[in-house]
Design a protein around this motif. Structure first.
Motif, PDB file in Angstrom:
ATOM      1  N   HIS A  67     -17.004  24.935 -59.155  1.00 46.93           N
ATOM      2  CA  HIS A  67     -17.311  23.652 -59.793  1.00 46.93           C
ATOM      3  C   HIS A  67     -16.715  22.482 -59.017  1.00 46.93           C
ATOM      4  O   HIS A  67     -17.199  21.340 -59.126  1.00 46.93           O
ATOM      5  N   GLN A  68     -15.677  22.726 -58.235  1.00 43.11           N
ATOM      6  CA  GLN A  68     -15.078  21.669 -57.427  1.00 43.11           C
ATOM      7  C   GLN A  68     -16.046  21.157 -56.365  1.00 43.11           C
ATOM      8  O   GLN A  68     -15.836  20.060 -55.812  1.00 43.11           O
ATOM      9  N   THR A  69     -17.083  21.918 -56.052  1.00 40.71           N
ATOM     10  CA  THR A  69     -18.035  21.526 -55.006  1.00 40.71           C
ATOM     11  C   THR A  69     -19.232  20.763 -55.559  1.00 40.71           C
ATOM     12  O   THR A  69     -20.144  20.421 -54.801  1.00 40.71           O
ATOM     13  N   THR A  70     -19.271  20.522 -56.868  1.00 46.31           N
ATOM     14  CA  THR A  70     -20.458  19.907 -57.469  1.00 46.31           C
ATOM     15  C   THR A  70     -20.688  18.485 -56.970  1.00 46.31           C
ATOM     16  O   THR A  70     -19.761  17.703 -56.805  1.00 46.31           O
ATOM     17  N   ARG A  71     -21.954  18.201 -56.718  1.00 46.57           N
ATOM     18  CA  ARG A  71     -22.415  16.874 -56.350  1.00 46.57           C
ATOM     19  C   ARG A  71     -23.796  16.691 -56.987  1.00 46.57           C
ATOM     20  O   ARG A  71     -24.530  17.659 -57.171  1.00 46.57           O
ATOM     21  N   PRO A  72     -24.186  15.480 -57.320  1.00 42.33           N
ATOM     22  CA  PRO A  72     -25.516  15.266 -57.920  1.00 42.33           C
ATOM     23  C   PRO A  72     -26.657  15.821 -57.061  1.00 42.33           C
ATOM     24  O   PRO A  72     -27.618  16.384 -57.582  1.00 42.33           O
ATOM     25  N   GLN A  73     -26.528  15.654 -55.738  1.00 42.70           N
ATOM     26  CA  GLN A  73     -27.581  16.159 -54.861  1.00 42.70           C
ATOM     27  C   GLN A  73     -27.647  17.689 -54.892  1.00 42.70           C
ATOM     28  O   GLN A  73     -28.728  18.276 -54.884  1.00 42.70           O
ATOM     29  N   ILE A  74     -26.463  18.320 -54.925  1.00 42.96           N
ATOM     30  CA  ILE A  74     -26.427  19.783 -54.970  1.00 42.96           C
ATOM     31  C   ILE A  74     -26.923  20.281 -56.328  1.00 42.96           C
ATOM     32  O   ILE A  74     -27.558  21.341 -56.420  1.00 42.96           O
ATOM     33  N   ASP A  75     -26.648  19.525 -57.386  1.00 46.08           N
ATOM     34  CA  ASP A  75     -27.160  19.884 -58.707  1.00 46.08           C
ATOM     35  C   ASP A  75     -28.675  20.045 -58.661  1.00 46.08           C
ATOM     36  O   ASP A  75     -29.229  21.027 -59.180  1.00 46.08           O
ATOM     37  N   ALA A  76     -29.341  19.084 -58.061  1.00 45.13           N
ATOM     38  CA  ALA A  76     -30.802  19.116 -57.995  1.00 45.13           C
ATOM     39  C   ALA A  76     -31.294  20.321 -57.193  1.00 45.13           C
ATOM     40  O   ALA A  76     -32.271  20.975 -57.571  1.00 45.13           O
ATOM     41  N   VAL A  77     -30.605  20.619 -56.095  1.00 44.96           N
ATOM     42  CA  VAL A  77     -30.985  21.773 -55.275  1.00 44.96           C
ATOM     43  C   VAL A  77     -30.798  23.074 -56.051  1.00 44.96           C
ATOM     44  O   VAL A  77     -31.656  23.958 -56.041  1.00 44.96           O
ATOM     45  N   ALA A  78     -29.663  23.192 -56.739  1.00 43.23           N
ATOM     46  CA  ALA A  78     -29.376  24.408 -57.493  1.00 43.23           C
ATOM     47  C   ALA A  78     -30.371  24.608 -58.627  1.00 43.23           C
ATOM     48  O   ALA A  78     -30.842  25.735 -58.866  1.00 43.23           O
ATOM     49  N   ILE A  79     -30.721  23.536 -59.332  1.00 42.80           N
ATOM     50  CA  ILE A  79     -31.693  23.634 -60.419  1.00 42.80           C
ATOM     51  C   ILE A  79     -33.055  24.049 -59.885  1.00 42.80           C
ATOM     52  O   ILE A  79     -33.764  24.856 -60.504  1.00 42.80           O
ATOM     53  N   PHE A  80     -33.418  23.534 -58.715  1.00 44.43           N
ATOM     54  CA  PHE A  80     -34.706  23.891 -58.103  1.00 44.43           C
ATOM     55  C   PHE A  80     -34.721  25.345 -57.653  1.00 44.43           C
ATOM     56  O   PHE A  80     -35.648  26.100 -57.964  1.00 44.43           O
ATOM     57  N   LEU A  81     -33.670  25.768 -56.946  1.00 42.32           N
ATOM     58  CA  LEU A  81     -33.642  27.114 -56.392  1.00 42.32           C
ATOM     59  C   LEU A  81     -33.528  28.198 -57.464  1.00 42.32           C
ATOM     60  O   LEU A  81     -34.102  29.281 -57.324  1.00 42.32           O
ATOM     61  N   THR A  82     -32.785  27.912 -58.533  1.00 41.93           N
ATOM     62  CA  THR A  82     -32.546  28.951 -59.539  1.00 41.93           C
ATOM     63  C   THR A  82     -33.828  29.391 -60.218  1.00 41.93           C
ATOM     64  O   THR A  82     -33.916  30.513 -60.733  1.00 41.93           O
ATOM     65  N   ARG A  83     -34.847  28.526 -60.212  1.00 36.68           N
ATOM     66  CA  ARG A  83     -36.116  28.866 -60.853  1.00 36.68           C
ATOM     67  C   ARG A  83     -36.853  29.977 -60.117  1.00 36.68           C
ATOM     68  O   ARG A  83     -37.700  30.658 -60.699  1.00 36.68           O
ATOM     69  N   PHE A  84     -36.510  30.174 -58.844  1.00 42.33           N
ATOM     70  CA  PHE A  84     -37.149  31.248 -58.086  1.00 42.33           C
ATOM     71  C   PHE A  84     -36.603  32.621 -58.483  1.00 42.33           C
ATOM     72  O   PHE A  84     -37.159  33.647 -58.106  1.00 42.33           O
ATOM     73  N   TRP A 191     -25.571  32.432 -56.491  1.00 43.62           N
ATOM     74  CA  TRP A 191     -24.787  31.204 -56.355  1.00 43.62           C
ATOM     75  C   TRP A 191     -25.270  30.138 -57.323  1.00 43.62           C
ATOM     76  O   TRP A 191     -24.454  29.443 -57.955  1.00 43.62           O
ATOM     77  N   THR A 192     -26.565  29.972 -57.479  1.00 42.50           N
ATOM     78  CA  THR A 192     -27.080  28.934 -58.378  1.00 42.50           C
ATOM     79  C   THR A 192     -26.625  29.163 -59.816  1.00 42.50           C
ATOM     80  O   THR A 192     -26.298  28.211 -60.531  1.00 42.50           O
ATOM     81  N   ARG A 193     -26.576  30.423 -60.241  1.00 44.38           N
ATOM     82  CA  ARG A 193     -26.171  30.709 -61.618  1.00 44.38           C
ATOM     83  C   ARG A 193     -24.691  30.369 -61.850  1.00 44.38           C
ATOM     84  O   ARG A 193     -24.311  29.886 -62.913  1.00 44.38           O
ATOM     85  N   LEU A 194     -23.879  30.612 -60.829  1.00 40.06           N
ATOM     86  CA  LEU A 194     -22.460  30.268 -60.928  1.00 40.06           C
ATOM     87  C   LEU A 194     -22.257  28.764 -60.800  1.00 40.06           C
ATOM     88  O   LEU A 194     -21.466  28.167 -61.538  1.00 40.06           O
TER      89      LEU A 194
END
Length: 231
Positions: A67-84, A191-194
């Motif tokens: 969670h220390q690595t969270t950034r708004p831009q990474i949030d968007a990437v993670a939300i997009f990738l996790t759907r796959f 990684w996206t789920r975590l």
């Protein structure tokens, strides 16, 4: 005289065991490393969740570090990738592979593939309902989930698909590409789920291990590469 006969019998039995193990060493290793070991790991995780009704000491530590690595831009990437992990990636890929096997009339491979996918889904839903493990609440997730968390459905679906395709392509030149790309896909989904805070690391590990055990175990029951009959 009796001692000699017993000695000969023991020697004969020893020779039989050596030959039997030598001819079935690969199958034994597959059973041990592909089924038994992952299933034991999953069992230990499930037992701990069942008895203690919670997580492990390292679950929160790993999640907080990520969670220390969270950034708004990474949030968007993670939300997009996790759907796959399910509907955007695994589901359409599973349909495409099933149709290909059906059109080609690869019945053994199709029976194996469908059995692995359907069985994995049933295992996931059953274990979730049995254990009732609540998802992490360490922070407000940008993509919250409402059902139970153990084992991770995204982790199971991604590993089930990859493991099944690896087994189907094992005798081809494509297996290494499938393994490399498949591992990258599985790790990315995990990684996206975590990162999104919707699963504990133990949820992910449990999903991976039970999926491997199931995919390999089914291959021992439904051989996707049957030996062609002699002419």
């Amino acid at each position: 005289m009796l001692n000699i006969e017993v000695s000969q019998l023991l020697q004969s039995f020893g020779n039989f065991l050596k030959h039997w193990i030598a001819t079935r060493l690969t199958a034994l290793l597959v059973l041990l490393l592909g089924v038994l070991l992952p299933f034991i790991i999953f069992g230990k995780l499930a037992e701990e969740v069942w008895e203690n009704d919670g997580g492990f000491s390292w679950d929160d530590s790993i999640l907080l570090a990520i969670h220390q690595t969270t950034r708004p831009q990474i949030d968007a990437v993670a939300i997009f990738l996790t759907r796959f992990g399910v509907f955007w990636g695994v589901f359409p890929a599973a349909i495409a592979i099933s149709l290909f096997l059906f059109v080609k009339r690869y019945w053994h491979q199709l029976a194996y593939f469908l059995s692995v996918l359907l069985g994995s889904l049933i295992i996931n839903r059953t274990v979730k309902l049995l254990l009732h493990r609540v998802r992490p609440h360490l922070w407000q997730s940008p993509a919250p989930e409402l059902d139970y968390g153990f084992p991770s459905g995204h982790a199971m679906s991604s590993v089930t698909l990859v493991a099944a395709v690896v087994i189907l392509t094992w005798n081809t030149r494509w297996r290494w590409w499938v393994m490399i790309l498949g591992c990258a896909f599985v790790l990315t989904i995990g990684w996206t789920r975590l990162y999104l805070g919707v699963h504990y690391p133990s949820d992910i590990l449990a999903g991976w291990t039970i999926s491997i055990a199931w995919a390999v175990g089914v291959s021992l029951l439904i051989n996707p590469h049957p030996t062609p009959p002699h002419p």
